[in-house]
Design a protein around this motif. Structure first.
Motif, short mmCIF file in Angstrom:
data_model
loop_
_atom_site.label_atom_id
_atom_site.label_comp_id
_atom_site.label_asym_id
_atom_site.label_seq_id
_atom_site.Cartn_x
_atom_site.Cartn_y
_atom_site.Cartn_z
N ASP A 56 0.83 -1.21 0.00
CA ASP A 56 0.00 0.00 0.00
C ASP A 56 0.86 1.25 0.00
OD1 ASP A 56 -2.29 -1.52 0.00
OD2 ASP A 56 -2.57 -1.44 2.18
N GLU A 59 2.38 1.71 -3.45
CA GLU A 59 1.39 2.21 -4.41
C GLU A 59 1.14 3.70 -4.20
OE1 GLU A 59 -1.43 1.96 -7.54
OE2 GLU A 59 0.16 0.62 -6.87
N ALA A 60 1.10 4.14 -2.95
CA ALA A 60 0.89 5.56 -2.66
C ALA A 60 2.06 6.40 -3.17
CB ALA A 60 0.69 5.76 -1.16
N LEU A 62 4.03 5.71 -5.70
CA LEU A 62 3.97 5.78 -7.16
C LEU A 62 2.87 6.73 -7.63
CD1 LEU A 62 4.54 2.03 -8.10
CD2 LEU A 62 6.14 3.92 -8.36
N ARG A 63 1.75 6.74 -6.95
CA ARG A 63 0.67 7.67 -7.34
C ARG A 63 1.12 9.12 -7.13
NH1 ARG A 63 -2.88 4.13 -4.58
NH2 ARG A 63 -2.99 5.63 -2.86
N THR A 64 1.78 9.38 -6.01
CA THR A 64 2.28 10.73 -5.75
C THR A 64 3.31 11.14 -6.80
OG1 THR A 64 1.92 10.44 -3.37
CG2 THR A 64 3.42 12.20 -4.05
N ARG A 66 3.45 10.10 -9.88
CA ARG A 66 2.75 10.38 -11.13
C ARG A 66 2.16 11.79 -11.14
NH1 ARG A 66 2.98 8.88 -15.99
NH2 ARG A 66 3.10 6.72 -15.32
N GLN A 67 1.59 12.21 -10.02
CA GLN A 67 1.04 13.56 -9.93
C GLN A 67 2.15 14.61 -9.99
OE1 GLN A 67 -2.23 14.51 -9.97
NE2 GLN A 67 -2.55 12.34 -10.44
N ASP A 228 4.12 -2.55 -11.96
CA ASP A 228 3.09 -1.56 -11.64
C ASP A 228 2.79 -0.68 -12.85
OD1 ASP A 228 2.00 1.11 -10.46
OD2 ASP A 228 1.84 -0.34 -8.81
N HIS A 230 1.99 2.34 -12.98
CA HIS A 230 2.46 3.72 -12.87
C HIS A 230 3.91 3.90 -13.31
CE1 HIS A 230 -0.93 3.87 -9.85
NE2 HIS A 230 -1.17 4.94 -10.56
#
Length: 487
Positions: A56, A59-60, A62-64, A66-67, A228, A230
């Motif tokens: 988790d 994943e967080a 990688l999302r950050t 990407r933004q 992943d 991302h």
């Protein structure tokens, strides 16, 4: 940092909760393979326990990332270069602490560890300057139009970095990624968790959230990150044993894969060279940092008519390097057992242990500088990637035979040729399948150029910047101001 860059916000929660370093813990308290536990390779005592990031958390991150890339890619190149110079200054400021952690955790000799930190800071500055000089080819098209090339970033770059020179490799991957307009997520080796955690704190103190992040975990987490959605590009710094799985995972997701491999490099000793000098060069390549550097060379091919005096000289060098304070230990007991298996299996097949070749008594994971003579092509020390202070010497009849043997896997990213024959030097330059060839000198990993091939070996030179950029051909014509009337 320039105000044109994304603003630095409050830093996110640290990757791992800081734990105190435990000095002098009994070696039997935990095994060397325990997850996030790091041991002192000199004593075997427990240094610290560093929790891994879970799925988790990864994943967080990688999302950050990407933004963050949406803004970072739009930043002016001059501002990105300024940010890299600021990163370099921050690494310089933390050099003493980073080098101390590196020496304690991986066993690297203190002076060499500090040199690795300086090389990392210099890599960041080098990519800052290179990024300002890039330009693509232009084509001569129609008079009214322009045809030119621009470089675009891929997006989120995942850096799987190694433990042998952890700060230098992390800085090089980060520098090339950020200079090209990508953001980077680093997953360092689980063998350098303490220095990686401190370096992550240095990185995150300078860059905006998500631009340069670190995830701590094992190889299983690393493979999951490669898969992943991302992740747009992967830089793998390490051995070929995991490269096949990475290539398959990257192919399935469409991610760009760049490999910066290690390997058991080769040295060729030609006729006519001073054998004492040649032995000192081989010793430096094979024994520095206990033979664990990415550019270490332990496969030695020497003309058979000078083999005997060369072996005698190399044996003397190995004895001089035998001081544990000079050579340092292997990174852990697992690494020492792997090296010793290759040595003993080769001796069982006829190799002669001229110096070393046995596990010493006492604490830690030291392995003595070892010289093996009478080696033959199929012995493990010549056909395996041996990460230890082992010089395996094989006599050859001709320079051409030496070239053929040196080209056999694992050829490694670098090779060295010691010769007084300019024709042999030119032949080696044409024939050896390596990323960098040193003739009459000692190779240095920080100076290695790269070989820009997708999914193939590359180094830390200017072409890594190209590897992490996507070229785009642009055709531009002036707008039409009025449509021609039909008659």
């Amino acid at each position: 940092m320039s105000p044109a860059l994304p603003a630095r916000a409050a830093q996110p929660q640290p990757l791992t909760a800081p734990l105190p370093i435990v000095e002098g813990a009994a070696p039997e308290a935990q095994t060397t393979t325990d997850g996030g536990r790091r041991r002192d390779p000199r004593t075997g005592g427990l240094l610290a326990s560093v929790p891994f990031s879970d799925a988790d958390r990864a994943e967080a991150v990688l999302r950050t990332a990407r933004q963050a890339w949406i803004e970072w890619r739009r930043s002016p190149q001059a501002d990105r270069a300024a940010a890299l110079r600021e990163l370099a200054a921050a690494v310089d400021d933390a050099a003493e602490e980073l080098s101390d952690l590196n020496a304690r955790e991986t066993g690297r000799v203190s002076a060499d560890a500090h040199a690795g930190i300086r090389a990392g800071a210099e890599a960041l500055r080098r990519y800052a300057e290179l990024s300002l000089l890039r330009s693509g080819p232009s084509l001569a098209g129609v008079v009214s139009g322009l045809d030119f090339t621009v470089f675009e970033p891929y997006g989120v770059v995942l850096g799987l970095t190694s433990w042998d020179d952890p700060v230098a490799t992390a800085c090089a991957v980060a520098g090339a990624s950020l200079a090209a307009g990508n953001v980077a997520v680093l997953k360092p080796s689980e063998r350098c968790l303490l220095v990686a955690r401190r370096l992550a704190e240095v990185f995150e103190s300078v860059t905006p959230p998500g631009v340069l992040s670190t995830i701590l975990g094992d190889s299983e987490l690393g493979e999951a990150l490669v898969r992943d959605r991302h992740v747009d590009a992967v830089v793998h710094v390490g051995g070929a044993d995991t490269a096949e799985n990475l290539a398959e995972a990257a192919y399935r997701t469409g991610a760009r894969l760049v490999r910066i491999p290690s390997g058991n490099g080769a040295v060729i000793v030609d006729r006519g060279v001073d054998v004492e000098w040649a032995a000192s060069c081989v010793a430096e390549s094979a024994f520095q940092h206990a033979g664990q550097l990415r550019w270490s060379a332990g496969r030695v091919f020497v003309m058979d008519d000078v083999e005997e005096p060369f072996l005698a000289a190399l044996a003397g060098e190995a004895v001089a390097w035998g001081d544990p304070q000079r050579v340092g230990p292997l990174v852990d007991d697992d690494a020492r057992r792997a090296v010793h298996r290759s040595v003993t299996a080769s001796v069982d097949r006829g190799a002669i242990a001229v110096v070393g070749g046995s596990i010493p008594d006492g604490p830690g994971s030291y392995y003595p500088p070892t010289v093996l003579g009478a080696c033959s092509p199929l012995m493990p020390v010549l056909r395996e990637d041996v990460h230890g202070p082992v010089a395996a010497v094989m006599g050859v009849h001709s320079f051409e035979e030496a070239l053929a043997e040196a080209a056999e896997p694992p050829s490694g990213p670098m090779a060295t040729v010691l010769t007084r024959d300019i024709g042999h030097a030119q032949l080696a330059a044409a024939e050896l399948p390596v990323a960098a060839l040193t003739i009459n000198g000692i190779p240095s990993g920080s100076d290695a150029p790269s070989v820009p091939q997708s999914g193939m070996p590359a180094g830390f030179g200017p072409a890594l910047l190209d590897e992490l950029s996507r070229p785009k051909a642009v055709h531009l014509e002036p707008p039409v101001t009025a449509r021609a009337r039909r008659h």
